[in-house]
Design an enzyme around this catalytic site. Structure first.
Site, mmCIF file in Angstrom:
data_model
loop_
_atom_site.group_PDB
_atom_site.id
_atom_site.type_symbol
_atom_site.label_atom_id
_atom_site.label_comp_id
_atom_site.label_asym_id
_atom_site.label_seq_id
_atom_site.Cartn_x
_atom_site.Cartn_y
_atom_site.Cartn_z
ATOM 1 N N ALA A 175 33.904 7.407 0.016
ATOM 2 C CA ALA A 175 33.060 6.490 -0.753
ATOM 3 C C ALA A 175 32.626 7.110 -2.087
ATOM 4 O O ALA A 175 32.509 6.414 -3.093
ATOM 5 C CB ALA A 175 31.841 6.094 0.079
ATOM 6 N N VAL A 190 30.330 3.824 4.972
ATOM 7 C CA VAL A 190 29.529 5.031 5.168
ATOM 8 C C VAL A 190 28.743 4.816 6.458
ATOM 9 O O VAL A 190 28.024 3.825 6.603
ATOM 10 C CB VAL A 190 28.574 5.278 3.985
ATOM 11 C CG1 VAL A 190 27.953 6.668 4.104
ATOM 12 C CG2 VAL A 190 29.294 5.128 2.656
ATOM 13 N N ILE A 191 28.919 5.743 7.390
ATOM 14 C CA ILE A 191 28.315 5.584 8.715
ATOM 15 C C ILE A 191 27.405 6.779 8.997
ATOM 16 O O ILE A 191 27.853 7.923 9.009
ATOM 17 C CB ILE A 191 29.409 5.434 9.793
ATOM 18 C CG1 ILE A 191 30.317 4.238 9.433
ATOM 19 C CG2 ILE A 191 28.773 5.222 11.169
ATOM 20 C CD1 ILE A 191 31.512 4.040 10.345
ATOM 21 N N ARG A 207 31.034 -5.699 11.119
ATOM 22 C CA ARG A 207 31.152 -6.215 9.753
ATOM 23 C C ARG A 207 32.570 -6.071 9.193
ATOM 24 O O ARG A 207 32.796 -6.277 8.003
ATOM 25 C CB ARG A 207 30.151 -5.481 8.855
ATOM 26 C CG ARG A 207 28.714 -5.877 9.161
ATOM 27 C CD ARG A 207 27.701 -4.842 8.723
ATOM 28 N NE ARG A 207 26.347 -5.270 9.008
ATOM 29 C CZ ARG A 207 25.766 -5.202 10.219
ATOM 30 N NH1 ARG A 207 26.437 -4.720 11.259
ATOM 31 N NH2 ARG A 207 24.521 -5.625 10.408
ATOM 32 N N PHE A 241 38.214 7.411 4.057
ATOM 33 C CA PHE A 241 37.262 7.903 5.065
ATOM 34 C C PHE A 241 36.865 6.715 5.953
ATOM 35 O O PHE A 241 36.518 5.640 5.461
ATOM 36 C CB PHE A 241 36.014 8.450 4.354
ATOM 37 C CG PHE A 241 35.236 9.467 5.145
ATOM 38 C CD1 PHE A 241 35.302 10.816 4.847
ATOM 39 C CD2 PHE A 241 34.421 9.060 6.186
ATOM 40 C CE1 PHE A 241 34.566 11.748 5.562
ATOM 41 C CE2 PHE A 241 33.683 9.983 6.908
ATOM 42 C CZ PHE A 241 33.756 11.333 6.604
ATOM 43 N N HIS A 274 24.501 13.839 5.209
ATOM 44 C CA HIS A 274 24.281 13.443 3.814
ATOM 45 C C HIS A 274 24.543 11.953 3.592
ATOM 46 O O HIS A 274 24.917 11.524 2.510
ATOM 47 C CB HIS A 274 25.053 14.344 2.841
ATOM 48 C CG HIS A 274 26.537 14.335 3.024
ATOM 49 N ND1 HIS A 274 27.185 14.914 4.085
ATOM 50 C CD2 HIS A 274 27.512 13.817 2.251
ATOM 51 C CE1 HIS A 274 28.488 14.762 3.946
ATOM 52 N NE2 HIS A 274 28.713 14.080 2.854
ATOM 53 N N GLU A 278 34.208 8.841 -4.060
ATOM 54 C CA GLU A 278 35.261 8.818 -5.082
ATOM 55 C C GLU A 278 35.592 7.393 -5.560
ATOM 56 O O GLU A 278 36.443 7.216 -6.451
ATOM 57 C CB GLU A 278 36.543 9.476 -4.546
ATOM 58 C CG GLU A 278 36.465 10.984 -4.422
ATOM 59 C CD GLU A 278 35.606 11.474 -3.279
ATOM 60 O OE1 GLU A 278 35.669 10.876 -2.187
ATOM 61 O OE2 GLU A 278 34.837 12.432 -3.462
ATOM 62 N N PHE A 333 30.229 -4.732 -4.737
ATOM 63 C CA PHE A 333 29.871 -3.728 -3.730
ATOM 64 C C PHE A 333 30.294 -4.211 -2.343
ATOM 65 O O PHE A 333 29.632 -5.039 -1.727
ATOM 66 C CB PHE A 333 28.354 -3.498 -3.777
ATOM 67 C CG PHE A 333 27.909 -2.345 -2.931
ATOM 68 C CD1 PHE A 333 28.063 -1.049 -3.371
ATOM 69 C CD2 PHE A 333 27.343 -2.564 -1.683
ATOM 70 C CE1 PHE A 333 27.657 0.020 -2.590
ATOM 71 C CE2 PHE A 333 26.933 -1.510 -0.898
ATOM 72 C CZ PHE A 333 27.090 -0.209 -1.345
HETATM 73 N N1 INI Z 1 32.665 9.156 2.944
HETATM 74 C C1 INI Z 1 32.721 7.880 3.380
HETATM 75 O O1 INI Z 1 33.392 7.045 2.756
HETATM 76 N N2 INI Z 1 32.030 7.522 4.489
HETATM 77 C C2 INI Z 1 31.282 8.402 5.209
HETATM 78 O O2 INI Z 1 30.677 8.009 6.238
HETATM 79 C C3 INI Z 1 31.232 9.751 4.765
HETATM 80 N N3 INI Z 1 30.489 10.711 5.516
HETATM 81 O O3 INI Z 1 30.123 10.432 6.647
HETATM 82 O O4 INI Z 1 30.267 11.836 5.061
HETATM 83 C C4 INI Z 1 31.939 10.103 3.607
HETATM 84 N N4 INI Z 1 31.917 11.374 3.144
HETATM 85 C C5 INI Z 1 32.871 11.860 2.196
HETATM 86 C C6 INI Z 1 32.470 11.605 0.764
HETATM 87 O O5 INI Z 1 32.552 10.236 0.416
HETATM 88 C C7 INI Z 1 33.386 12.348 -0.190
HETATM 89 O O6 INI Z 1 34.713 11.916 -0.012
HETATM 90 C C8 INI Z 1 33.333 13.861 0.001
HETATM 91 O O7 INI Z 1 31.997 14.309 -0.035
HETATM 92 C C9 INI Z 1 34.118 14.576 -1.119
HETATM 93 O O8 INI Z 1 33.547 14.280 -2.383
#
Ligand code: INI
Length: 155
Positions: free
Chosen positions: A57, A82-83, A128, A23, A89, A59, A114
């Site tokens: 993130a 994660v943005i 970053r 992601f 969420h 997973e 981390f």
């Molecule tokens: N996962 C990320 O790694 N970064 C994000 O910004 C993000 N957003 O924006 O939702 C994100 N969502 C997916 C999440 O990590 C899971 O893969 C998904 O919910 C399935 O479990």
């Protein structure tokens, strides 16, 4: 004379696992590049590094924990981005991954580092991931090497 334990910045002979989420891979690929470059420049050979890609993130920790439990690695790097801009969420995703990575340290005794960006905007993440503010993947690699050596000494 006081005995001091310190980790030095060299890859040593141990293996490093890197778990990186797909992601926002525009960002996370740069974090991975930074981590690999840093490990190699501190002496790691490619056969000392294993990379596992996961969807997001959320997973990261299930895979990172398995790798840590395997006993094959001196440290596990967790890389993601994660943005907030993209999601309602954001806080839940951040909490899950922060708590999960911390827990791996306590549960396994293997340093889990981390290296997950938690940013409000894409621009902050870009800063970053190899631009103005350095590369959080490379920072995670430095922490991993230092902690691997500290853990070696406190065994
Ligand atoms: N996962 C990320 O790694 N970064 C994000 O910004 C993000 N957003 O924006 O939702 C994100 N969502 C997916 C999440 O990590 C899971 O893969 C998904 O919910 C399935 O479990």
């Amino acid at each position: 004379m006081i005995e001091q334990i310190q980790g030095h910045l060299a890859a040593g002979k141990g293996k490093y696992a890197i778990v990186v989420s797909r992601f926002n891979d525009f960002i996370t690929a740069k974090l991975l590049e930074g981590a690999l470059d840093c490990l190699r420049r501190h002496g790691a050979a490619d056969d000392q590094i294993q990379v596992a890609w996961v969807p997001g993130a959320c997973e990261i920790t299930i895979v990172a924990k398995k790798l840590a439990q395997s006993g094959r690695y001196v440290a596990v790097l967790c890389l993601g981005a994660v943005i907030r801009g993209q999601t309602g969420h954001y806080d839940a995703v951040c909490q899950q991954v922060v708590r999960g990575v911390g827990q791996i340290n306590y549960d396994t005794g293997v340093p889990a580092v981390f290296g997950v960006l938690t940013c409000d905007t894409l621009e902050q993440a870009i800063e970053r991931a190899g631009t103005k503010m350095g590369n959080a993947g490379a920072d995670a690699a430095l922490t991993a090497m230092e902690m691997a050596h500290v853990m070696e000494q406190v065994k």
